[in-house]
Design a protein around this motif. Structure first.
Motif, PDB file in Angstrom:
ATOM      1  N   ARG A  88       0.836  -1.208   0.000  1.00  0.00           N
ATOM      2  CA  ARG A  88       0.000   0.000   0.000  1.00  0.00           C
ATOM      3  C   ARG A  88       0.864   1.248   0.000  1.00  0.00           C
ATOM      4  O   ARG A  88       0.579   2.235  -0.697  1.00  0.00           O
ATOM      5  CB  ARG A  88      -0.938  -0.030   1.204  1.00  0.00           C
ATOM      6  CG  ARG A  88      -1.984   1.090   1.146  1.00  0.00           C
ATOM      7  CD  ARG A  88      -2.930   1.024   2.327  1.00  0.00           C
ATOM      8  NE  ARG A  88      -3.752  -0.209   2.273  1.00  0.00           N
ATOM      9  CZ  ARG A  88      -3.595  -1.231   3.118  1.00  0.00           C
ATOM     10  NH1 ARG A  88      -2.666  -1.204   4.060  1.00  0.00           N
ATOM     11  NH2 ARG A  88      -4.366  -2.298   3.023  1.00  0.00           N
ATOM     12  N   SER A  89       1.929   1.245   0.770  1.00  0.00           N
ATOM     13  CA  SER A  89       2.821   2.406   0.846  1.00  0.00           C
ATOM     14  C   SER A  89       3.509   2.659  -0.485  1.00  0.00           C
ATOM     15  O   SER A  89       3.670   3.820  -0.941  1.00  0.00           O
ATOM     16  CB  SER A  89       3.871   2.193   1.955  1.00  0.00           C
ATOM     17  OG  SER A  89       3.243   2.073   3.209  1.00  0.00           O
ATOM     18  N   VAL A  90       3.893   1.578  -1.151  1.00  0.00           N
ATOM     19  CA  VAL A  90       4.538   1.725  -2.460  1.00  0.00           C
ATOM     20  C   VAL A  90       3.569   2.298  -3.477  1.00  0.00           C
ATOM     21  O   VAL A  90       3.909   3.206  -4.257  1.00  0.00           O
ATOM     22  CB  VAL A  90       5.091   0.371  -2.942  1.00  0.00           C
ATOM     23  CG1 VAL A  90       5.572   0.482  -4.396  1.00  0.00           C
ATOM     24  CG2 VAL A  90       6.215  -0.107  -2.048  1.00  0.00           C
ATOM     25  N   VAL A  91       2.319   1.822  -3.464  1.00  0.00           N
ATOM     26  CA  VAL A  91       1.317   2.322  -4.403  1.00  0.00           C
ATOM     27  C   VAL A  91       1.047   3.791  -4.155  1.00  0.00           C
ATOM     28  O   VAL A  91       0.974   4.625  -5.074  1.00  0.00           O
ATOM     29  CB  VAL A  91       0.026   1.496  -4.307  1.00  0.00           C
ATOM     30  CG1 VAL A  91      -1.085   2.150  -5.139  1.00  0.00           C
ATOM     31  CG2 VAL A  91       0.270   0.067  -4.779  1.00  0.00           C
ATOM     32  N   VAL A  92       0.893   4.136  -2.850  1.00  0.00           N
ATOM     33  CA  VAL A  92       0.653   5.549  -2.530  1.00  0.00           C
ATOM     34  C   VAL A  92       1.825   6.411  -2.948  1.00  0.00           C
ATOM     35  O   VAL A  92       1.681   7.512  -3.506  1.00  0.00           O
ATOM     36  CB  VAL A  92       0.360   5.708  -1.024  1.00  0.00           C
ATOM     37  CG1 VAL A  92       0.308   7.189  -0.622  1.00  0.00           C
ATOM     38  CG2 VAL A  92      -0.944   5.016  -0.650  1.00  0.00           C
ATOM     39  N   GLY A  93       3.038   5.929  -2.721  1.00  0.00           N
ATOM     40  CA  GLY A  93       4.223   6.689  -3.119  1.00  0.00           C
ATOM     41  C   GLY A  93       4.312   6.879  -4.610  1.00  0.00           C
ATOM     42  O   GLY A  93       4.686   7.965  -5.111  1.00  0.00           O
ATOM     43  N   ILE A  94       3.898   5.802  -5.313  1.00  0.00           N
ATOM     44  CA  ILE A  94       3.903   5.935  -6.785  1.00  0.00           C
ATOM     45  C   ILE A  94       2.912   6.994  -7.240  1.00  0.00           C
ATOM     46  O   ILE A  94       3.207   7.843  -8.098  1.00  0.00           O
ATOM     47  CB  ILE A  94       3.600   4.568  -7.428  1.00  0.00           C
ATOM     48  CG1 ILE A  94       4.770   3.608  -7.184  1.00  0.00           C
ATOM     49  CG2 ILE A  94       3.355   4.728  -8.938  1.00  0.00           C
ATOM     50  CD1 ILE A  94       4.489   2.174  -7.614  1.00  0.00           C
ATOM     51  N   PHE A  95       1.697   6.957  -6.657  1.00  0.00           N
ATOM     52  CA  PHE A  95       0.687   7.948  -7.048  1.00  0.00           C
ATOM     53  C   PHE A  95       1.128   9.371  -6.683  1.00  0.00           C
ATOM     54  O   PHE A  95       0.916  10.318  -7.430  1.00  0.00           O
ATOM     55  CB  PHE A  95      -0.663   7.617  -6.387  1.00  0.00           C
ATOM     56  CG  PHE A  95      -1.456   6.594  -7.152  1.00  0.00           C
ATOM     57  CD1 PHE A  95      -2.128   6.927  -8.323  1.00  0.00           C
ATOM     58  CD2 PHE A  95      -1.530   5.288  -6.680  1.00  0.00           C
ATOM     59  CE1 PHE A  95      -2.854   5.981  -9.003  1.00  0.00           C
ATOM     60  CE2 PHE A  95      -2.256   4.327  -7.390  1.00  0.00           C
ATOM     61  CZ  PHE A  95      -2.920   4.683  -8.558  1.00  0.00           C
ATOM     62  N   VAL A  96       1.742   9.504  -5.510  1.00  0.00           N
ATOM     63  CA  VAL A  96       2.229  10.833  -5.092  1.00  0.00           C
ATOM     64  C   VAL A  96       3.315  11.309  -6.043  1.00  0.00           C
ATOM     65  O   VAL A  96       3.334  12.493  -6.464  1.00  0.00           O
ATOM     66  CB  VAL A  96       2.743  10.786  -3.639  1.00  0.00           C
ATOM     67  CG1 VAL A  96       3.468  12.088  -3.270  1.00  0.00           C
ATOM     68  CG2 VAL A  96       1.598  10.530  -2.677  1.00  0.00           C
ATOM     69  N   LEU A  97       4.214  10.403  -6.416  1.00  0.00           N
ATOM     70  CA  LEU A  97       5.281  10.773  -7.353  1.00  0.00           C
ATOM     71  C   LEU A  97       4.705  11.169  -8.695  1.00  0.00           C
ATOM     72  O   LEU A  97       5.134  12.177  -9.312  1.00  0.00           O
ATOM     73  CB  LEU A  97       6.251   9.600  -7.505  1.00  0.00           C
ATOM     74  CG  LEU A  97       7.421   9.828  -8.457  1.00  0.00           C
ATOM     75  CD1 LEU A  97       8.295  10.977  -7.964  1.00  0.00           C
ATOM     76  CD2 LEU A  97       8.241   8.547  -8.590  1.00  0.00           C
TER      77      LEU A  97
END
Length: 341
Positions: free
Chosen positions: A8-17
């Motif tokens: 979940r953290s990786v997905v959120v980080g990707i979306f934020v990036l």
């Protein structure tokens, strides 16, 4: 931390990036459109009416976007000053005598500032220069002009409609020609007469040409009259002689008229019974008396001759007459001897 949380953290980080990347790209795109990241310089222009121009509207030069409107503020007496950011690369093409106008991006698009470059005889603009402006037609003025043209076209159409109606009803000369057969026939006759007149004119022109050719023919009287100055001088002298003869005839007629008047006066005097000649010519008794007097004079002259002859026979006068006869004979002899050589 569980594996699910890491995902979940990786997905959120990707979306934020991705969001950050999209934001930065949007900033660069918008900044590129607004020339925010391009080296620019400042130009100013003062207009009487900007017609709805806004900050951020484009500035065009020769059909190319070269900047944007940075600021709009009032200037002087009811005027508007427009500050523009212009690309540094276009500076060398814009001259100090450049001209700025307010126009539209399309028929109903946003307002833009259009700059005309000026002439090469002037130097290029500098940062902070104020260029001259010219007023452009607004859309309202264009619509007003179109409305006026539409009204004029409507009036012309109505007038043409009325004219065609009058022609159909036979009003006016043209309408009468189009509708009245008699007028049309008269018009045809007039055209035929004009054609005949034209033919006669052509014939007359040919006759004039022939006459001119005869005038140019040497040896003819007409040619001699036109070209020979000697003949012309002779004719002039003849005309002068005729004029002198006419004057002489006029004076003779005047003299005859005076003579006729004198004769009329003499005739009146002869017919006047109060004058001596009139009495002699008209009074028979006076004429008879004159004849008697003449007869008496003749008888008296006869008697006088007889008395003279008797006097010559008288011895008292005989010597006198003899001396007189001798003197006459001597005078005759002297004249005869003087005549002989």
């Amino acid at each position: 931390m569980s594996t699910e949380s890491n995902k979940r953290s990786v997905v959120v980080g990707i979306f934020v990036l991705l969001g950050i990347i999209i934001f930065v790209a949007g900033v660069f795109v918008l900044g590129g459109q607004q020339k925010r990241f391009t080296k620019s310089f400042k130009l100013m222009a003062v207009f009487k009416d900007v017609g709805g121009l806004k900050v951020g509207n484009n500035v065009w030069f020769s059909g190319v976007k070269i900047g944007t409107v940075k600021r709009i503020s009032f200037f002087g007496n009811a005027q508007v000053e427009v500050d523009m950011n212009i690309e540094e690369s276009s500076k060398q093409y814009i001259r100090k005598d450049a001209d700025a106008t307010i126009s539209s991006d399309g028929l109903i698009g946003n307002k833009i500032v259009v700059i005309a470059g000026g002439t090469t005889s002037h130097p290029q603009v500098e940062d902070g220069d104020r260029i001259k402006t010219s007023d452009a037609l607004s859309s309202d003025q264009i619509m007003a002009t179109l409305q006026e043209n539409n009204n004029n076209l409507l009036r012309v159409t109505n007038d043409f409609k009325e004219l065609v109606g009058n022609l159909k009803r036979g009003k006016g000369t043209v309408g009468a020609v189009l509708t009245d057969s008699m007028v049309a026939e008269n018009f045809k006759k007039a055209m035929r007469n004009l054609e005949l007149a034209s033919n006669n004119t052509v014939k007359m022109t040919g006759s004039v040409s022939q006459f001119a050719a005869r005038l140019n023919t040497k040896g003819t009287l007409a040619h001699e009259l036109v070209t020979d100055t000697t003949v012309f001088r002779r004719l002039s002298r003849s005309a002068a002689s005729l004029e002198g003869a006419a004057k002489s005839a006029n004076s003779t007629v005047a003299t005859l008229g005076q003579t006729s008047q004198n004769l009329n006066r003499a005739s009146e005097k002869l017919n006047n019974t109060n004058s001596p000649l009139g009495v002699l010519l008209t009074d028979q008794e006076t004429a008879a008396n004159l004849r008697t007097t003449l007869k008496n004079l003749n008888q008296g002259s006869v008697l006088l001759n007889e008395d003279l002859k008797a006097a010559q026979s008288n011895f008292l006068l005989r010597g006198f007459f003899k001396k007189k006869a001798k003197a006459e004979e001597k005078k005759k002899a002297d004249s005869t001897s003087a005549v002989q050589p």
